[in-house]
Structures are given as structure tokens and as C-alpha cells.
Design an enzyme around this catalytic site. Structure first.
Site: not given
Lengths: 455, 455
Positions: A277, A289, A323-324, A351, A421
């Protein structure tokens, strides 16, 4: 005698085939380690573009950049797929403190993705600590008017950190919704991080369809902050906590999945997807990520082209948007594939970070799974040992072709949640060789799958 | 029928044994991930003590610290083994530049370990680039009066980085000796590092027994510096190079191996050794090389004690002094073991970094190797897959007991040479969980080996 000769010939062909495959895998890994541009692409995505939250300028730049790089590879087709995505903006740096008498004890926090903001002046309320949503619900009326502090740490006993994450993340994803329904005013969640440090880790919180009045602001606190806050709560009855976040959802905006493909030489109607993503959270630059997964996926096509291998089936790279905080790109891709009646035979996602690849997580029928496991020995020289049944990836989930094989690249997971994140998910956390070995591992599986296509 | 019953009973016992072992391994890994002090020990070694070059104050502090911590574990015996080690001192930060007209173009260098210094005013001479010692020798008279620049990079095609290192390190270990014999004045060696960065990586250079007059100063240059220097040499005929290093060998001084043991309950005369080396290079704090191996080795005894497992054979942890520039500690340990006719049945070393463990490198007879491979399935839940024949470790090499099994912990190697012997080999490069998983993996093998002792 004739039968024997025939049998020997068959064995010979099969050994010769194995030999050829093993040579091809060697070429794939060597190419990845010496010629792939994937690390350079990641450098650009991370250091020139940076964070790529859906709807942000970074996301738009990343769409343009990856489209340009795919075109430079001379793929048969490069195009964008429109998709509406939520635009959520964090606003100024969040602040938080506990009030002990006149003293303000500050904590590092960040708003959870898609959270509502506090009022301009922030939110102050007594804070109450729980270890789970269940414990919170059991408190009933006692949480009314309070800030709920979810403080269940990731369990270090799990060998695979994704399991520790899975057993913990409900606090972040559903904690605010459940507390809001019961009349809490705000939520603070311990960061999903196995280390003790000062970095708050964001991630989506999901209000689902509860009314606006029950949507309460939710923020993550660093793990060390969580420990300190917990100690304060134990030491001071009715501890008062303040936090201020001005994040806001600005509506849905147009964005894109970025798609490139090499047309299959024999069965162009069969589609093999590799992808990651393109969007990321806004705190770091999203190198792990999922910048890593994106550049590895592009590298699959790059490497096969470099090695002059034209796949029999169409090979498509998809860089999914959003995606997040919404999965809108993946849902759109899945929908369109169904509308066009596209026959997807393989969908592989990367991912789980750009760390040393250890193998694959495979979602397939028993027969298909067995066939893939049959290639295990070809992968051993590259230290690829894990061929486990399991979840492949969030973005390939909505692809609904019958008999599709779904695969997730399975890298070493120990360091992943150190960065996940958080503000330190940056380019320098990715090792060039580990990234390249992951790309090679994906390419090798695509090559074998294409050559020995599933029924 | 009786025979069948007996057979079923045997199978039953064996399955029950497997079940017990698998439970014990689970306890070992859980304990390592939740209770071991190894990361705290490494924190102290790295951040409170720091670099531990043989003969330095850091090395002396590390001896005292680890001895104290082992005593705190309540081992049956903790003691020091005297050993004379070379004391080599780097002196002030080295400097280097190329002279292009009046312009000085500076490069990051560091003296190689045990190298002689330049004169006070440094060394200036034309610099000549070669890719190997053979190429240098072939140049014959042309290298007289020159500085030889060895610039063969580590080959990225190797999957295991230690192989890339092995095929390259002769430039560093023998390059100065061979060039000195042929009349060169100094040597600059490309750092053993697969990344392009600005950090020079030290490591020992070995003059062996060539006369003092032929001992020429040798330094490492960062990989990016090597690329730039190479470009300069191509652009400017007879490029002049300057470097200055005031390192000096100050003679041999007294130091120690640190040893602790748990006495075997059944065969105290049989000794199982686990170890790493306590000394480190002086540029970083030696967390990866080999602070990690030291604390993992102590943790083997810590974990078995925590789990109330008393080994049948004597279990000894040895922290070897002077692996980096002399191997005197290992040689001394081997000698004394032979003098005392000690029967070592196992010697396991961790000296390949504190990264995610992947398995073992095993040096044993075929039968012993097969027995260890027989435990493979017990390790799979912990993602330990590699059971390869190969080198165990430099420090356990001199232990000469007949039938001894030697094992090296085999961690993921991709990032190791990013840090090896460089200023960034620091505590923050070690991940707590990866360190702990390595300790658990060593402990598990010791447990199985002890329980099913080799003949």
C-alpha cells in the site's frame, strides 16, 4: 525396458527442470542484490516525498512518482485507478499532561487515525485505567465523564510479534467506540509497541456507525508514558488528565491506486497481482509500512524484465491507496476486478515490513498449498524456510476470484512494532539487503507460480 | 503381542519425552522474553562501561562487572583466569586527505588494530589502487615508496554476509604485511561493510614475524570514502595521499577471562562451555561484537537456574578476553583445559551479533551432527531452521577435547557488517527481543545436549 527408459527420461526432465529453476532463482537473488532499484525508489518515497497519508500532498506525489518509475521500466501498461479516500488531518502537535496538585506532568501522545479532535481548549477529566474493553464495560457507570486509559501491553511471550499485536489492537480500534457509547469523554491507548520508549504509535480507531455525539477523541501514549501514567494513577486518586488534539476529518477526496502490468504471453486473461500500500501514516515517512512493500512489488516486475522472463500469465503490480484508514483502494480494486470478471490466479502482498524475509504466509486450497510447499527446497539456499498457512494481506483480501492463491511475504517480525505507525518509521530503519532479499523472494515465488500455474 | 506392547511402550515413552522437551523449550523461550536480565546487562556493558579493547580501562571494568553479575546469579563458582594481552592504543583521531593541486580532500579513516603509527607529521606518498594482494604483488617494483589502496568491495551476491567478509578480509589482515615486504610505505583498506556510508571499520592487521622496518601503517577508509578516493585516483595521475595515525603498541598487560559455572549433578567431569568475547574494538561500544554474545551466554545459566534445571554435566560460561587482536584469552583457556585434562563435551559460542537467531553452525562428527539435527522440529516453533555444518567460533577453536561438539549460534547476518568494528556498533543497534531469542536458542540447545548427552 521401454517403460523404464521413459521413466528415466521423465525423471531426467524433472531434474533438469529443478536445475533450471534453481539457476533462475539464483539469477533472481543475484539481480536483486546487485541491480534492483528498489532501495533507490524507497529513498525517494521516504526522503523526497515522505509521509503519504490518504488525501495528503505526499500521497499525491507518491502516485505521480511511482507511476513515472513504472513507466520508466517499460511495462506494457501503467495506469491509475480512481478511488475516493477519507482526508483526515492531524493538526498541530498534540499535547497531554496529568495534573498533580499544581504540577503538569507531560506525556507524548498522538491522535489515533480518524479520531475526532478535542475542543479548542482540550479535554480535562479524571482518568481511569483498564486493561481491556471488557474490564471497561464491567465498570459501567463509573466511566461516565471520565477519560479511559487502555493499558494492556503487547504480550512479549509470542514469538511472532503480529500475534502479540492481534491480541492487543482491539483497544486501539474499538476502545474509543465502546467507551463513547458508555459515556466516557476521551480515550488514551497504550501504543502497540513491544519496546519501552517515548514514541506514540498512531493507527486507526473505528467509530463504526455510532452517532456523532458519542464519538470521543482518542490518542495513543508512548509505552514509557503509559507506565508512568499508570504509576501516577495508582499514586493519586481521581487523577486529572488533560489532552488536546485538533485533528479533523475533511471529507472524502479523489486519489488513486497505481497499477502497472506485463501482459501474459500465454494466458493474458489470468492475472497475478503483487502489491503493497502506497499510503502511510503521517508521523514518520512510512518506509517500513509500507514503502518497502511497494518498492518490492515493483521490483518483481523489474527483475523479471531484467532477466528477460516474460510471464505466461499477466503480472500486475498494484500499489493500493488508503490501507491505513479506510482500505478504500483495496475495496475499489476488488470491486472493479469483479465487475470486469477478471480471473485472478495469484495475489501476493508485502505489508509486514522490509526485514529479512523468512518465508510466506499462504491462503490457498490444500492442493495449491501442497504445490507451493513442494518448492521449499528451492528456497532454502536463500534462508527461506517458513511456508505457513495464514493471512496474506489486507489489500488483497477483497479480490474474490475462485481458486485464487493469496500469499503474504513473511519477513522477520521482531523489530516491526518498534517502528509501526510511529515517528521513527523512516528510511534508515530499512536495510538495503533485507529489502532486496524480500523482493527476490517475492519474484522467485511469482516465477515458479507462473511457470507451474495452478489449475 | 508382548513385543508389540513393548514397542508401543517405547514409542509412548519417546512421545512423552518429546512432549516434555517441547514444554521445556517453551518455558525457556518465555523466560528469556519476559525475565532474562541479558538486555539490562548489555545496557550496562555498552552504556556504562563502553568500549572494551584489550588492556583498556573498559576491559578491566567489564571483567569486574560481569564477575559481579555472575556472582549475583548464585553460580557454584565464579573466577578469573589470568591472561597476558596486547595493549594497543589508537591515540588521537586519525586524519587523511588526498592532495589535488592545493586542495586537501579529506577522508574518514581509522587505524587498523595493531597497526604501527605514522611519524608525528604523518605519511605522504603517491597512492596506487589495487583490488587484491595478488594484483599488488604483480605490480612488483611499482609499489615501492607508495601507499597501497586495497579497494575490493564485499561481494553483495553472497546471501550470507560472513561469506562476503571471508572472501575480502585478507586485504585487511594481510594487506599491510605483504605490501610492507615489497617496499610500500603505507596501506589504506576499504572498510569491510556492505553499505555505502562514512564510517571506517577497524579490525586487526597482522604483520606476523616480518621485521620492524617492514611494518607499515595501515588504516581503513569508509566505503563511501573508498569510492570517492578511487574516482580521484582515476582522475589524477600520481595522486598524493596523506594520513596520520599515532597508534602505538604498549606491550602486553595482565587481563582475564571471566568464568562461571554450575556443577554437573551426574557428570561434573564433563564440561559444556557457552561463551562470547568480552573485549571489543574501541570505536563503538561493542554491543553487537560481542557484548551480545557475552550476555546471551550468561543468560544460558541464568535461565536454566530460573527454571530449576540442574544440568547433569558441568555448565560453564566463559567470557574470553582479546578475541579482537590476539585471541590470547581463547588460547589460554584451551591450554589450561588441556593441562588440567578437562573433558569438554560441548563448546558453543555466540559471536555473530545479537540479531534474530536462525539456527546453528555445527562442527561435530557425523553421528553427533545427526543427533542434533534430530531436534530440529523442537526448534521450529521458534523459527529456528538452520542446522548447518560449519565453523563454530574463534574462541572455542582452541578447545581440543576429543569428541567435543562445537556450535556457533547463527543469527540473521544481513545487518551485521553495517556495525562490525565501526563507531555505530552501539547498544541501540541491538533489539531486545532478538537478543533474548538468541539466548533462549542457546539455552534450548544446551538443555537438549545435556539431557541426551553425546557418547
Amino acid at each position: 525396458m521401454k517403460k523404464l527408459l521413459f521413466l528415466l527420461m521423465l525423471i531426467g526432465i524433472s531434474l533438469y527442470g529443478q536445475e533450471k529453476d534453481s539457476l533462475m532463482l539464483q539469477k533472481i537473488y543475484t539481480s536483486a542484490l546487485t541491480q534492483s532499484q528498489c532501495y533507490t525508489w524507497l529513498d525517494s518515497l521516504s526522503n523526497k516525498i515522505g509521509a503519504r497519508l490518504s488525501g495528503s500532498k505526499g500521497a499525491a506525489l507518491a502516485v505521480a512518482y511511482t507511476q513515472k518509475e513504472m513507466k520508466a521500466l517499460g511495462l506494457d501498461r501503467v495506469y491509475l485507478q480512481e478511488v475516493m479516500v477519507p482526508k483526515w488531518v492531524r493538526g498541530p502537535k498534540e499535547t497531554a499532561y496529568a495534573l498533580v496538585g499544581q504540577q503538569k506532568i507531560e506525556f507524548p501522545i498522538c491522535a489515533l487515525g480518524l479520531s475526532v479532535g478535542t475542543s479548542k481548549n482540550g479535554l480535562t477529566a479524571p482518568i481511569i485505567e483498564v486493561k481491556s474493553i471488557e474490564e471497561m464495560i464491567a465498570l459501567g457507570d463509573r466511566i461516565k465523564g471520565k477519560i479511559v486509559f487502555y493499558n494492556r501491553p503487547m504480550n512479549p511471550e509470542f514469538i511472532e510479534t503480529f500475534q502479540a499485536y492481534g491480541s492487543c489492537v482491539d483497544q486501539r480500534s474499538s476502545g474509543a467506540r465502546e467507551a463513547g457509547i458508555l459515556g466516557a469523554l476521551g480515550v488514551i491507548v497504550r501504543s502497540m509497541n513491544l519496546r519501552l520508549d517515548d514514541l506514540p504509535h498512531t493507527g486507526m480507531t473505528n467509530y463504526k456507525d455510532i452517532p456523532a455525539a458519542q464519538r470521543i477523541p482518542a490518542a495513543a501514549i508512548s509505552t514509557r508514558g503509559a507506565e508512568q501514567l499508570s504509576a501516577l494513577i495508582k499514586a493519586h486518586q481521581n487523577l486529572s488528565f488533560y489532552f488536546n488534539q485538533q485533528c479533523v476529518y475533511e471529507g472524502d477526496v479523489l486519489s488513486y491506486n497505481v497499477i502497472g502490468e506485463i501482459k501474459g504471453s500465454e494466458h493474458p486473461e489470468n492475472i497475478m497481482v503483487v502489491g503493497g500500500h502506497l499510503d502511510s501514516w503521517d508521523l514518520g515517512d512510512g518506509a517500513q509500512d509500507d514503502g518497502a512493500g511497494c518498492v518490492q512489488s515493483i521490483a518483481v516486475l523489474e527483475l523479471l524484465k531484467k532477466l528477460h522472463y516474460t510471464p505466461k500469465n499477466t503480472l500486475r503490480v498494484v500499489l493500493f491507496m488508503n490501507e491505513e484508514n479506510g482500505i478504500k483502494g483495496a475495496l475499489k480494486y476488488g470491486e472493479e476486478a469483479q465487475l470486469k470478471k477478471e480471473n485472478h490466479i495469484l495475489a501476493m502482498e508485502s505489508d509486514s515490513g522490509g526485514f529479512s524475509p523468512r518465508g510466506f504466509s499462504i491462503d490457498a486450497s490444500e492442493a495449491q498449498y501442497a504445490k507451493i510447499v513442494g518448492w521449499k527446497s528451492l528456497f532454502e539456499p536463500y534462508l527461506i524456510h517458513v511456508f505457513q498457512k495464514g493471512h496474506s494481506g489486507t489489500d488483497v483480501e477483497p479480490i474474490a476470484s475462485e481458486n485464487i492463491v493469496k500469499v503474504g511475504l513473511y519477513p522477520d517480525s521482531q523489530r516491526y512494532f518498534d517502528y509501526h505507525h510511529a515517528g521513527n518509521d523512516r528510511f534508515d530503519a530499512v536495510n538495503k539487503r533485507e529489502l532486496e532479499l524480500g523482493a527476490a523472494t517475492m519474484t522467485a515465488l511469482v516465477y515458479l507460480f507462473d511457470k507451474y500455474s495452478m489449475p
